[in-house]
Design an enzyme around this catalytic site. Structure first.
Site, PDB file in Angstrom:
ATOM      1  N   GLY A  16       0.792  -1.221   0.000  1.00 53.95           N
ATOM      2  CA  GLY A  16       0.000   0.000   0.000  1.00 53.95           C
ATOM      3  C   GLY A  16       0.825   1.273   0.000  1.00 53.95           C
ATOM      4  O   GLY A  16       1.842   1.392  -0.688  1.00 53.95           O
ATOM      5  N   LYS A  19       4.583   0.936   1.038  1.00 54.23           N
ATOM      6  CA  LYS A  19       5.454   0.440  -0.031  1.00 54.23           C
ATOM      7  C   LYS A  19       5.788   1.563  -1.005  1.00 54.23           C
ATOM      8  O   LYS A  19       6.934   1.683  -1.461  1.00 54.23           O
ATOM      9  CB  LYS A  19       4.785  -0.715  -0.759  1.00 54.23           C
ATOM     10  N   ALA A  20       4.798   2.389  -1.317  1.00 53.08           N
ATOM     11  CA  ALA A  20       5.036   3.531  -2.212  1.00 53.08           C
ATOM     12  C   ALA A  20       6.020   4.511  -1.584  1.00 53.08           C
ATOM     13  O   ALA A  20       6.883   5.071  -2.274  1.00 53.08           O
ATOM     14  CB  ALA A  20       3.717   4.225  -2.531  1.00 53.08           C
ATOM     15  N   ASN A  91       3.495   5.069   9.550  1.00 55.11           N
ATOM     16  CA  ASN A  91       2.457   4.846   8.548  1.00 55.11           C
ATOM     17  C   ASN A  91       1.512   3.690   8.883  1.00 55.11           C
ATOM     18  O   ASN A  91       0.376   3.670   8.402  1.00 55.11           O
ATOM     19  CB  ASN A  91       3.135   4.581   7.195  1.00 55.11           C
ATOM     20  N   TYR A 151     -11.938   4.767  14.014  1.00 56.47           N
ATOM     21  CA  TYR A 151     -10.897   5.094  13.036  1.00 56.47           C
ATOM     22  C   TYR A 151     -10.744   6.607  12.950  1.00 56.47           C
ATOM     23  O   TYR A 151      -9.625   7.140  12.958  1.00 56.47           O
ATOM     24  CB  TYR A 151     -11.278   4.518  11.673  1.00 56.47           C
ATOM     25  N   CYS A 152     -11.876   7.296  12.890  1.00 55.13           N
ATOM     26  CA  CYS A 152     -11.884   8.753  12.809  1.00 55.13           C
ATOM     27  C   CYS A 152     -11.200   9.371  14.030  1.00 55.13           C
ATOM     28  O   CYS A 152     -10.369  10.270  13.899  1.00 55.13           O
ATOM     29  CB  CYS A 152     -13.337   9.228  12.698  1.00 55.13           C
ATOM     30  N   LYS A 155      -7.408   9.041  13.929  1.00 54.07           N
ATOM     31  CA  LYS A 155      -6.760   9.931  12.970  1.00 54.07           C
ATOM     32  C   LYS A 155      -6.801  11.386  13.429  1.00 54.07           C
ATOM     33  O   LYS A 155      -5.876  12.159  13.149  1.00 54.07           O
ATOM     34  CB  LYS A 155      -7.401   9.766  11.595  1.00 54.07           C
TER      35      LYS A 155
END
Length: 266
Positions: A16, A19-20, A91, A151-152, A155
């Site tokens: 994902g 990796k980028a 990340n 999740y929100c 973050k």
């Protein structure tokens, strides 16, 4: 900061966005420690990178970032292997509303732990040479998301912590900058989790609404987020910045009211 010749540590690096990030850092001349909990995926990622880059440019370490001892040992191994640490990218993340405590542990607590470990090694106060820490949040960290409240929250927490830590690092003259990237929807395995009850729990019935949001906002390629990462690293003026990356607007920044610039008393 120029990326060339620097040493980077990236968590969640085997697939994902991570990796980028790894590929972009290597292309710009960095050495990269790939940190991921998935041994099989990590080994395959390292092998694929070895075909494109010199094998000594990368190091793979299996690590569960939610395990404090494993995380501490990982940082030590990276510095022992490469001799230094200049760039840290926290990340690793998950989407799991059902096991919400694990989500907070991985998405937020491990980011805080990783940030403090990075500061321990990079801060000029501790004999380091300075550097940069980039924590990965989400557009969900800037708005409410009815279908993913935990999740929100995780973050949102990354943004509040990183902005505050950036101010503290500046006051302490640590030589370390801290910034955040908030991507929109990105084509990664995490998107598949919205269709799984074991991830979404009671919110699984809202999957169609999330898909409608994805269609409306568009889906980014991980390479777009990697471009943002390089920009944040190379712009030495950015500290405490919140970079947003969306399919409609590309790279742009969140505006905040300015706080007074307090400096240490003489």
């Amino acid at each position: 900061m120029h990326v060339n010749g620097k040493v980077a540590l990236v968590t969640g690096a085997a697939q994902g966005i991570g990796k980028a990030f790894t590929e972009a850092l290597l292309l710009h001349g960095a050495k990269v420690a790939l940190v991921d909990w998935n041994l099989e995926t990590g080994v395959k990622c390292k092998a694929a990178l070895d075909e494109q880059f010199e094998p000594q440019k990368t190091l793979f370490i299996q690590c569960d970032v939610a395990d404090q001892k494993q995380l501490r040992d990982t940082f030590r191994k990276v510095v022992d292997h490469f001799g230094r640490l200049d760039i840290l990218v926290n990340n690793a993340g998950v989407n799991n509303e059902k096991n919400w405590e694990q989500t907070l542990q991985i998405n937020l607590v491990s980011v805080i732990s990783g940030t403090y470990l990075g500061l321990d090694y990079m801060s000029k106060q501790n004999g380091g040479e300075g550097g940069i820490i980039i924590n990965i949040s989400s557009i969900a960290g800037l708005m409410p998301v009815a279908q993913q409240p935990v999740y929100c929250a995780s973050k949102h927490g990354i943004i509040g912590f990183t902005r505050s830590a950036a101010m503290a690092a500046n006051l302490m003259k640590s030589g370390v900058r801290l910034n955040v990237i908030c991507p929109g929807f990105v084509k990664t395995p995490i998107l598949e989790s919205i269709e799984k009850e074991e991830n979404m729990g009671q919110y699984i019935e809202y999957t169609d609404q999330i898909k409608a949001m994805m269609k409306f906002y568009g889906i980014l390629d991980p390479s777009a987020i990697a471009n943002g990462l390089i920009n944040l690293i190379e712009d030495d003026a950015l500290n405490g910045a919140i970079m947003k990356i969306t399919a409609s607007k590309g790279i742009h920044f969140q505006d905040y009211d300015l706080f007074p610039s307090f400096s240490k008393a003489p």
